[in-house]
Design an enzyme around this catalytic site. Structure first.
Site, PDB file in Angstrom:
ATOM      1  N   GLU A  18      31.767  -4.110  -0.249  1.00  0.00           N
ATOM      2  CA  GLU A  18      32.476  -4.675  -1.515  1.00  0.00           C
ATOM      3  C   GLU A  18      33.025  -3.098  -2.167  1.00  0.00           C
ATOM      4  O   GLU A  18      34.020  -3.486  -2.807  1.00  0.00           O
ATOM      5  CB  GLU A  18      31.319  -5.142  -2.693  1.00  0.00           C
ATOM      6  CG  GLU A  18      30.787  -6.388  -2.334  1.00  0.00           C
ATOM      7  CD  GLU A  18      29.693  -6.380  -1.245  1.00  0.00           C
ATOM      8  OE1 GLU A  18      29.294  -5.375  -0.466  1.00  0.00           O
ATOM      9  OE2 GLU A  18      28.992  -7.722  -1.125  1.00  0.00           O
ATOM     10  N   GLY A 450      45.888  10.791  20.787  1.00  0.00           N
ATOM     11  CA  GLY A 450      45.205   9.743  21.418  1.00  0.00           C
ATOM     12  C   GLY A 450      45.749   8.522  20.555  1.00  0.00           C
ATOM     13  O   GLY A 450      46.341   7.386  20.842  1.00  0.00           O
ATOM     14  N   SER A 451      45.167   8.282  19.125  1.00  0.00           N
ATOM     15  CA  SER A 451      45.624   6.813  18.570  1.00  0.00           C
ATOM     16  C   SER A 451      46.915   7.008  17.904  1.00  0.00           C
ATOM     17  O   SER A 451      47.310   8.040  17.217  1.00  0.00           O
ATOM     18  CB  SER A 451      44.491   6.856  17.466  1.00  0.00           C
ATOM     19  OG  SER A 451      44.220   7.804  16.612  1.00  0.00           O
ATOM     20  N   HIS A 712      45.666  14.997   8.287  1.00  0.00           N
ATOM     21  CA  HIS A 712      44.957  14.450   7.123  1.00  0.00           C
ATOM     22  C   HIS A 712      45.794  13.930   6.014  1.00  0.00           C
ATOM     23  O   HIS A 712      45.617  13.365   5.008  1.00  0.00           O
ATOM     24  CB  HIS A 712      43.868  15.266   6.713  1.00  0.00           C
ATOM     25  CG  HIS A 712      42.860  15.327   7.999  1.00  0.00           C
ATOM     26  ND1 HIS A 712      43.079  16.540   8.728  1.00  0.00           N
ATOM     27  CD2 HIS A 712      41.956  14.970   8.232  1.00  0.00           C
ATOM     28  CE1 HIS A 712      42.110  16.522   9.748  1.00  0.00           C
ATOM     29  NE2 HIS A 712      41.353  15.439   9.233  1.00  0.00           N
TER      30      HIS A 712
END
Ligand SMILES: CN1c2c(nc(N)[nH]c2=O)NC[C@@H]1CNc1ccc(C(=O)N[C@@H](CCC(=O)N[C@@H](CCC(=O)N[C@@H](CCC(=O)O)C(=O)O)C(=O)O)C(=O)O)cc1
Ligand SMILES: N[C@@H](CCS)C(=O)O
Ligand SMILES: [Zn+2]
Length: 773
Positions: A18, A450-451, A712
């Protein structure tokens, strides 16, 4: 003698995450501050009610945080760097979230942590790992001229909030010495710990306020006490607790240590004028005996005997036998080893686990239930606890005897490995020559980690697939389409070594956990990683093996679309181990070797399928270092061996990459060298390549990809910036050794940030190639 039970901290994210959803809605402007604060309050109230219902005697308050408890402490003591001054009152949410995530004037982005863009925007504080956990905290920042003041009332407010509901809680505060030891200074050479005398009065004022509000005890967390400390730090502890006790004699102080033993800090700790001491007896059971021998008789000992860092049921009979002589002699408090922040909340929410395995597990709520049973049993009320003790003993015995944990084939295979298993057939120089001939890459080859962005479409498709709303074929076709777009785009912008994008993966560890034997994976067992981001660590319950290929199909699909090399992409054994809940019935290194063999199988299959380059990520190898330096070498020896087991099954001409983020390599550079990966990509953009010094001083012989783009941040780095970094790298290392890549994977970023950034990165690489050749 009295026995009570206590909790040191309850998970904050909420049983159904939540808090995550409320935060992300607030950040994207969908809910107001009042709605966010209401959601947070509802979570606290539910947590207190739950702990009360379970029968915990001492319930914590101020263990909740909207983002991070270290950041809360920084705000509380007024340590807000001047950069954030213009954004509002020190204790406003605007300042708080700016410190946590940076500000950004361009489009709202839930994932835009740690970045800034326009000139008026501010960056986030640095973020790093909390001791040896997978939780990240915001690094406090202090200056030599730092002044402190009690700028936040959160601890008091939450104590009063609980009190109004009838819960007399024990507030939790991060201790001043640990806070300063975790802080970084903006002035070179300045030691934050030298500010301790200025800081302690703020804590005294806080304790005074809490005492006036009715608090009797306060839990002061000082996990730094399990680290190697110098005399300055020990003096700081003596001074701090002397001053606090003298300033607020009425307040009872429980000094709380966890994540290890006090070791050589024990004498210092036992001489402190505190009223209670919490010990982590899961990580360091051996410290109980010396503490019992030397502790003042009136020191209330809080015994951390239920593992707060893992998910296994405790062996309650064993604990009763162990603790019976102790409770006969002195008052004790029974507690989890550390805050339950690091455990998933409630096993009852986990409906699809194999029931045989589920019976072995205890999440946060179940761990508190264990404490209540133990309390009853040790209070002489064994009868009241009999049914629970019997059920616990049965579960523990079933786990011990289960065939599920034991795979003779895995054990036989492990027994048969020899030195050759962790040794590439040729030394690096000879491998490199073969790889150069085979790959024919330009100087300073470009690649990514990679991602690619895990967009909400990708997540939604996966969620629909797991709900059964999207069939296998439709899901696969969707992922293929994403992969193909990524391959085409990488070709278009001229990346040299491509990646398939990892669109099929929910997480770089969980994905493998779902495919390996010996692992169970969960649906709802979320643990906070940072802010609103969570992970579901897989549970390693048995011997590990790889029943079938895990990534080869996706690699084949991607490679089939292009003539450029596509990297096979795997998570390494040490990282899988460090980011999972690991079985506690055998040494971790044995489990790691089993994972290493499973990953090796995949590496060998990728090579057989035609992969010329295979990356084995070891993002968590550095952070898995034991907290005490004396234990480092033992860990590094087996961790490096495991990486080498996973990477050494291939021919010399197959190029093995590894990747490490959160890199602070100076002190482990020899171990990094010993991994003998052909190429290592590391995080360096934020430190402006300072990290490369370690590689050059050590004369690291293999190839290195120093991250030139700080992923980042959503900020798009310019060509000039990356060119400058690459030229700087070329001053430190031979140009022939350098690869060009971002700091880490791009899954948390948006395509609109990634695309221009990688276009610039390839342009910078082209420019520098010309300059250095
Ligand atoms: C590199 N990092 C990692 C660490 N540990 C790992 N185990 N993995 C890591 O990558 N430790 C250090 C760092 C920490 N960094 C991060 C970065 C990002 C996240 C993150 O984004 N976490 C996600 C959850 C990821 C995940 O499991 N996704 C699943 C489920 C997604 C989901 O919530 N689905 C919704 C429905 C979706 C929808 O309708 O939109 C649902 O189930 O309700 C997936 O993609 O399938 C997060 O959201 O917190 C973590 C650590
Ligand atoms: N291959 C992973 C590594 C992250 S540390 C990724 O790119 O996300
Ligand atoms: Zn990374």
């Amino acid at each position: 003698m009295t026995i009570s039970t206590a909790n040191l901290g309850f998970p904050r994210i909420g049983p159904r995450r939540e808090l995550k959803f409320a935060l992300e809605s607030f950040w994207s402007g969908k809910i107001t501050e009042t709605e966010l604060r209401d959601a947070a309050s509802a979570l606290r109230v539910a947590a207190w009610a739950r702990q009360h219902a379970v029968g915990v005697d001492i319930i914590p308050s101020n263990d909740f945080s909207l983002y991070d408890h270290v950041l809360d402490t920084s705000v509380m003591v007024g340590a807000v760097p001047p950069l954030y001054d213009a954004l509002g009152a020190l204790d406003s949410l605007a300042v708080y979230f700016a410190m946590a995530r940076g500000t950004r004037t361009v489009s709202g982005d839930e994932g835009c942590i740690h970045g800034h863009n326009a000139a008026s925007d501010v960056p986030a504080l640095e973020m790093t790992k909390w001791f040896d956990t997978n939780y990240h905290y915001m690094v406090p920042e202090v200056r030599p001229e730092q002044e402190f003041r009690l700028a936040g009332t959160k601890a008091l407010d939450e104590f009063v909030e609980a009190k109004a509901l009838g819960y007399h809680t024990r507030p939790v505060i991060l201790g001043p010495v640990t806070w300063l030891l975790l802080a970084k200074s903006t002035a070179p050479g300045f030691e934050p710990i030298s500010l301790i005398e200025r800081l302690v009065p703020i804590y005294a004022e806080l304790l005074q306020g809490l005492a006036e509000a009715g608090a009797e005890w306060v839990q002061i967390d000082e996990p730094a006490l399990v680290l190697d400390l110098d005399e300055t730090a020990r003096d700081a502890f003596r001074m701090t607790y002397g001053m606090l006790k003298a300033a607020v004699p009425a307040m009872k102080l429980q000094l709380t240590t966890y994540f290890g033993g006090l070791g050589d800090n024990l004498e210092t700790v036992l001489a402190l004028p505190v009223d209670g001491l919490h010990l982590d007896l899961v990580r360091a059971p051996e410290q109980l005996e010396p503490v019992l021998l030397s502790a003042r008789p009136d020191l209330v000992l809080s015994l951390g005997i239920v593992d707060g860092r893992n998910v296994w049921k405790s062996d309650l009979d064993r604990l009763v036998d162990w603790l019976k002589p102790v409770v006969a002699k002195r008052d004790i408090v029974l507690a989890p080893s550390c805050s339950l922040l690091h455990a998933p909340i409630d096993l009852a929410l986990e409906t699809s686990l194999d029931p045989e395995i589920a019976e072995w597990l205890a999440f946060a709520v179940q761990k508190l239930e264990e404490l209540a049973v133990l309390g009853d049993a040790l209070n002489g009320d064994r009868y009241a606890a009999t049914a629970e003790l019997v059920a616990n003993a049965e579960a523990v015995a079933k786990r011990r005897e289960s065939q599920l944990t034991n795979d003779p084939a895995v054990r036989r295979r492990l027994a048969s490995i020899d030195a050759d298993t962790s040794q590439r057939a040729l030394p690096f120089a000879e491998r490199a020559a073969l790889q150069r001939d085979r790959l024919r890459l330009p100087a300073l080859p470009t690649t990514t980690i990679g991602s690619f962005p895990q967009t909400s479409e990708v997540r939604k498709a996966r969620a629909a697939h797991s709900r059964g709303d999207l069939d296998d074929t439709a899901y696969r076709d969707f992922l293929r389409q994403e992969t193909e777009l990524a391959i085409r785009w990488q070709e278009e912008i001229g990346i040299d070594v491509l990646v398939h994008g990892e669109f099929e993966r929910n997480d770089m560890v969980q994905y493998f956990g779902e495919k390996l034997a010996g692992f169970a994976f969960t649906k709802a067992a979320w643990v906070q990683s940072y802010g609103s981001r969570c992970v579901r660590p897989p549970i390693i319950y048995g011997d590990v093996s790889r029943p079938e290929q895990m990534t080869v199909d996706w690699w084949c699909f991607a490679q089939g679309l292009t003539d450029r090399p596509v990297k096979g992409m795997l998570t390494g054994p040490v990282t899988i181990l460090n980011w999972s809940f690991v079985r506690d019935d055998q040494p971790r290194e044995l489990t790691c070797r089993q994972i290493a063999l499973a990953i090796r199988d995949e590496v060998v299959d990728l090579e057989a399928a035609g992969a010329k380059i295979i990356q084995i990520d070891e993002a968590a190898l550095r952070e898995g270092l034991p907290l005490r330096r004396a234990e480092w070498q033992g860990y590094l020896d087996w961790a490096v061996e495991c990486f080498r087991i996973s990477s050494s099954g291939v021919r010399p001409e197959t190029q093995i990459h590894t990747h490490m983020c959160y890199s602070e390599f100076n002190d482990i550079i020899a171990a990094i060298g010993a991994m003998d990966a052909d190429v290592i990509s590391i995080e360096t953009a934020r430190s402006k390549l300072e990290l490369l010094d370690a590689f050059s001083t050590y004369r690291y012989p293999n190839d290195i990809g120093p991250g030139v783009y700080d992923i980042h941040s959503p900020r798009v780095p310019t060509v000039a910036e990356m060119e400058h970094l690459l030229l700087k790298a070329a001053e430190t290392l031979p140009a022939g050794q350098i690869w060009v890549n971002p700091d880490c994977g791009l899954k948390t970023r948006k395509w609109e940030d990634v695309k221009p950034a990688l276009v610039n990165m390839t342009a910078a690489a082209r420019a520098v190639r010309e300059a250095v050749q």
